[in-house]
Design a protein around this motif. Structure first.
Motif, PDB file in Angstrom:
ATOM      1  N   ALA A   1      46.783  33.782  30.070  1.00 52.27           N
ATOM      2  CA  ALA A   1      46.645  32.836  31.175  1.00 52.27           C
ATOM      3  C   ALA A   1      47.930  32.039  31.322  1.00 52.27           C
ATOM      4  N   VAL A   2      48.442  31.965  32.553  1.00 51.41           N
ATOM      5  CA  VAL A   2      49.670  31.215  32.812  1.00 51.41           C
ATOM      6  C   VAL A   2      49.436  30.046  33.757  1.00 51.41           C
ATOM      7  N   ALA A   3      48.321  30.045  34.500  1.00 58.75           N
ATOM      8  CA  ALA A   3      48.023  28.950  35.425  1.00 58.75           C
ATOM      9  C   ALA A   3      46.539  28.961  35.764  1.00 58.75           C
ATOM     10  N   ARG A   4      46.008  27.759  35.960  1.00 60.52           N
ATOM     11  CA  ARG A   4      44.639  27.646  36.462  1.00 60.52           C
ATOM     12  C   ARG A   4      44.747  27.299  37.939  1.00 60.52           C
ATOM     13  N   ARG A   5      44.006  28.041  38.774  1.00 62.21           N
ATOM     14  CA  ARG A   5      44.115  27.880  40.216  1.00 62.21           C
ATOM     15  C   ARG A   5      42.744  27.910  40.870  1.00 62.21           C
ATOM     16  N   SER A   6      42.652  27.301  42.024  1.00 62.59           N
ATOM     17  CA  SER A   6      41.498  27.465  42.903  1.00 62.59           C
ATOM     18  C   SER A   6      42.015  28.264  44.086  1.00 62.59           C
ATOM     19  N   ILE A   7      41.395  29.412  44.340  1.00 65.22           N
ATOM     20  CA  ILE A   7      41.881  30.293  45.405  1.00 65.22           C
ATOM     21  C   ILE A   7      40.779  30.540  46.428  1.00 65.22           C
ATOM     22  N   PHE A   8      41.182  30.698  47.677  1.00 67.96           N
ATOM     23  CA  PHE A   8      40.288  30.924  48.811  1.00 67.96           C
ATOM     24  C   PHE A   8      40.426  32.382  49.217  1.00 67.96           C
ATOM     25  N   VAL A   9      39.374  33.171  48.999  1.00 65.56           N
ATOM     26  CA  VAL A   9      39.466  34.624  49.198  1.00 65.56           C
ATOM     27  C   VAL A   9      38.190  35.185  49.829  1.00 65.56           C
ATOM     28  N   ARG A  10      38.329  36.423  50.280  1.00 67.48           N
ATOM     29  CA  ARG A  10      37.162  37.205  50.711  1.00 67.48           C
ATOM     30  C   ARG A  10      36.736  38.059  49.527  1.00 67.48           C
ATOM     31  N   PRO A  11      35.527  37.877  49.015  1.00 66.44           N
ATOM     32  CA  PRO A  11      35.078  38.664  47.864  1.00 66.44           C
ATOM     33  C   PRO A  11      35.139  40.170  48.113  1.00 66.44           C
ATOM     34  N   ALA A  12      34.935  40.585  49.359  1.00 67.09           N
ATOM     35  CA  ALA A  12      34.981  42.018  49.684  1.00 67.09           C
ATOM     36  C   ALA A  12      36.365  42.602  49.424  1.00 67.09           C
ATOM     37  N   GLY A  13      37.398  41.781  49.441  1.00 67.38           N
ATOM     38  CA  GLY A  13      38.765  42.261  49.219  1.00 67.38           C
ATOM     39  C   GLY A  13      39.211  42.219  47.770  1.00 67.38           C
ATOM     40  N   LEU A  14      38.389  41.674  46.889  1.00 65.01           N
ATOM     41  CA  LEU A  14      38.755  41.633  45.468  1.00 65.01           C
ATOM     42  C   LEU A  14      38.487  42.976  44.804  1.00 65.01           C
ATOM     43  N   ARG A  15      39.316  43.310  43.850  1.00 61.06           N
ATOM     44  CA  ARG A  15      39.108  44.541  43.073  1.00 61.06           C
ATOM     45  C   ARG A  15      38.749  44.122  41.652  1.00 61.06           C
ATOM     46  N   VAL A  16      37.516  44.395  41.234  1.00 58.34           N
ATOM     47  CA  VAL A  16      37.085  44.049  39.883  1.00 58.34           C
ATOM     48  C   VAL A  16      37.661  45.086  38.920  1.00 58.34           C
ATOM     49  N   LEU A  17      38.562  44.622  38.040  1.00 54.18           N
ATOM     50  CA  LEU A  17      39.187  45.509  37.064  1.00 54.18           C
ATOM     51  C   LEU A  17      38.298  45.687  35.842  1.00 54.18           C
ATOM     52  N   ARG A  18      37.626  44.601  35.456  1.00 60.02           N
ATOM     53  CA  ARG A  18      36.705  44.671  34.319  1.00 60.02           C
ATOM     54  C   ARG A  18      35.650  43.589  34.515  1.00 60.02           C
ATOM     55  N   PRO A  19      34.378  43.990  34.583  1.00 59.17           N
ATOM     56  CA  PRO A  19      33.324  42.987  34.735  1.00 59.17           C
ATOM     57  C   PRO A  19      33.196  42.130  33.476  1.00 59.17           C
ATOM     58  N   ALA A  20      32.586  40.978  33.634  1.00 63.04           N
ATOM     59  CA  ALA A  20      32.361  40.073  32.502  1.00 63.04           C
ATOM     60  C   ALA A  20      31.528  40.783  31.446  1.00 63.04           C
ATOM     61  N   PRO A  21      31.833  40.555  30.162  1.00 57.90           N
ATOM     62  CA  PRO A  21      31.019  41.164  29.118  1.00 57.90           C
ATOM     63  C   PRO A  21      29.610  40.594  29.139  1.00 57.90           C
ATOM     64  N   ALA A  22      28.654  41.407  28.721  1.00 53.32           N
ATOM     65  CA  ALA A  22      27.263  40.955  28.645  1.00 53.32           C
ATOM     66  C   ALA A  22      27.158  39.876  27.565  1.00 53.32           C
ATOM     67  N   PRO A  23      26.333  38.854  27.793  1.00 51.75           N
ATOM     68  CA  PRO A  23      26.196  37.812  26.776  1.00 51.75           C
ATOM     69  C   PRO A  23      25.632  38.381  25.479  1.00 51.75           C
ATOM     70  N   ARG A  24      26.186  37.907  24.365  1.00 51.49           N
ATOM     71  CA  ARG A  24      25.708  38.353  23.061  1.00 51.49           C
ATOM     72  C   ARG A  24      24.705  37.344  22.527  1.00 51.49           C
ATOM     73  N   PRO A  25      23.730  37.808  21.759  1.00 48.47           N
ATOM     74  CA  PRO A  25      22.779  36.858  21.172  1.00 48.47           C
ATOM     75  C   PRO A  25      23.496  35.962  20.167  1.00 48.47           C
ATOM     76  N   ASP A  26      23.046  34.731  20.062  1.00 44.49           N
ATOM     77  CA  ASP A  26      23.626  33.764  19.135  1.00 44.49           C
ATOM     78  C   ASP A  26      23.256  34.171  17.713  1.00 44.49           C
ATOM     79  N   PRO A  27      24.249  34.469  16.845  1.00 42.81           N
ATOM     80  CA  PRO A  27      23.929  34.924  15.491  1.00 42.81           C
ATOM     81  C   PRO A  27      23.277  33.835  14.632  1.00 42.81           C
ATOM     82  N   GLY A  28      23.379  32.582  15.018  1.00 41.37           N
ATOM     83  CA  GLY A  28      22.781  31.500  14.248  1.00 41.37           C
ATOM     84  C   GLY A  28      21.310  31.293  14.538  1.00 41.37           C
TER      85      GLY A  28
END
Length: 100
Positions: A52-79
Protein backbone atom coordinates in the motif's frame (compact mmCIF):
# COMPACT_ATOMS: atom_id res chain seq x y z
CA UNK A 1 -20.27 -4.55 -6.66
CA UNK A 2 -16.83 -4.79 -5.02
CA UNK A 3 -16.52 -5.63 -1.34
CA UNK A 4 -13.95 -5.08 1.39
CA UNK A 5 -10.78 -7.07 0.74
CA UNK A 6 -11.17 -7.34 -3.04
CA UNK A 7 -8.07 -6.62 -5.12
CA UNK A 8 -9.22 -4.60 -8.14
CA UNK A 9 -7.69 -2.96 -11.18
CA UNK A 10 -9.09 0.50 -11.88
CA UNK A 11 -8.92 1.62 -15.53
CA UNK A 12 -10.60 4.13 -17.82
CA UNK A 13 -13.54 1.73 -18.01
CA UNK A 14 -14.24 2.60 -14.35
CA UNK A 15 -13.57 6.35 -14.67
CA UNK A 16 -11.91 8.60 -17.24
CA UNK A 17 -9.47 9.91 -14.63
CA UNK A 18 -7.61 6.58 -14.60
CA UNK A 19 -5.71 6.86 -17.88
CA UNK A 20 -2.97 4.81 -16.25
CA UNK A 21 -4.47 1.75 -14.55
CA UNK A 22 -3.94 1.34 -10.80
CA UNK A 23 -4.32 -1.64 -8.50
CA UNK A 24 -6.22 -1.20 -5.26
CA UNK A 25 -7.33 -3.16 -2.23
CA UNK A 26 -10.91 -2.20 -1.35
CA UNK A 27 -11.30 -1.06 2.26
CA UNK A 28 -15.04 -0.39 2.04
CA UNK A 29 -17.81 0.81 -0.21
CA UNK A 30 -18.86 4.25 1.02
CA UNK A 31 -22.58 4.92 1.41
CA UNK A 32 -22.36 8.41 -0.08
CA UNK A 33 -25.13 9.51 -2.43
CA UNK A 34 -24.02 9.29 -6.07
CA UNK A 35 -25.32 9.10 -9.61
CA UNK A 36 -26.89 5.85 -10.79
CA UNK A 37 -24.24 3.29 -11.68
CA UNK A 38 -21.46 5.05 -9.74
CA UNK A 39 -20.00 4.43 -6.28
CA UNK A 40 -17.40 5.88 -3.92
CA UNK A 41 -14.78 3.39 -2.74
CA UNK A 42 -12.31 3.74 0.10
CA UNK A 43 -9.16 1.94 -1.14
CA UNK A 44 -5.46 1.42 -0.61
CA UNK A 45 -3.56 2.07 -3.83
CA UNK A 46 -0.88 -0.62 -4.33
CA UNK A 47 2.55 -0.41 -5.95
CA UNK A 48 4.09 -3.04 -8.24
CA UNK A 49 5.08 -5.22 -5.26
CA UNK A 50 1.57 -5.12 -3.80
CA UNK A 51 2.44 -2.77 -0.94
CA UNK A 52 0.00 0.00 0.00
CA UNK A 53 1.36 3.41 -0.99
CA UNK A 54 -1.71 5.65 -0.51
CA UNK A 55 -5.20 5.57 0.93
CA UNK A 56 -7.74 7.12 -1.42
CA UNK A 57 -11.45 7.62 -1.91
CA UNK A 58 -12.27 7.07 -5.58
CA UNK A 59 -15.44 7.67 -7.61
CA UNK A 60 -15.94 4.84 -10.11
CA UNK A 61 -18.40 2.72 -12.02
CA UNK A 62 -18.32 -0.78 -10.49
CA UNK A 63 -19.08 -2.28 -13.91
CA UNK A 64 -15.71 -0.96 -15.12
CA UNK A 65 -13.64 -2.47 -12.31
CA UNK A 66 -11.68 -5.65 -12.92
CA UNK A 67 -11.56 -7.89 -9.85
CA UNK A 68 -8.09 -9.45 -9.81
CA UNK A 69 -8.63 -11.42 -6.62
CA UNK A 70 -11.80 -11.55 -4.52
CA UNK A 71 -11.62 -11.07 -0.76
CA UNK A 72 -10.67 -14.24 1.10
CA UNK A 73 -13.48 -16.06 2.88
CA UNK A 74 -13.62 -15.27 6.60
CA UNK A 75 -11.84 -17.83 8.76
CA UNK A 76 -13.30 -19.09 12.02
CA UNK A 77 -11.78 -17.54 15.14
CA UNK A 78 -9.33 -20.14 16.54
CA UNK A 79 -9.92 -18.86 20.09
CA UNK A 80 -13.60 -19.77 20.05
CA UNK A 81 -15.04 -23.17 20.77
CA UNK A 82 -17.21 -24.84 18.18
CA UNK A 83 -19.49 -26.60 20.67
CA UNK A 84 -21.34 -25.66 23.84
CA UNK A 85 -22.02 -22.24 25.29
CA UNK A 86 -18.63 -22.09 26.96
CA UNK A 87 -20.01 -21.03 30.35
CA UNK A 88 -20.60 -24.59 31.56
CA UNK A 89 -17.14 -25.73 30.50
CA UNK A 90 -15.27 -23.00 32.41
CA UNK A 91 -14.14 -23.67 35.93
CA UNK A 92 -14.95 -20.88 38.36
CA UNK A 93 -12.27 -20.31 40.98
CA UNK A 94 -13.49 -18.23 43.94
CA UNK A 95 -11.49 -15.21 45.01
CA UNK A 96 -10.08 -16.01 48.50
CA UNK A 97 -10.61 -12.44 49.72
CA UNK A 98 -14.25 -12.25 48.56
CA UNK A 99 -17.16 -12.95 50.95
CA UNK A 100 -20.23 -14.81 49.79
Amino acid sequence: MPKAGDLVQVTRAASVQFVEPIRCRVVRVLDWITYDGWVWLDVYQLDGKGDAVARRSIFVRPAGLRVLRPAPAPRPDPGRRATGSGAASRRVVPNPGQRS
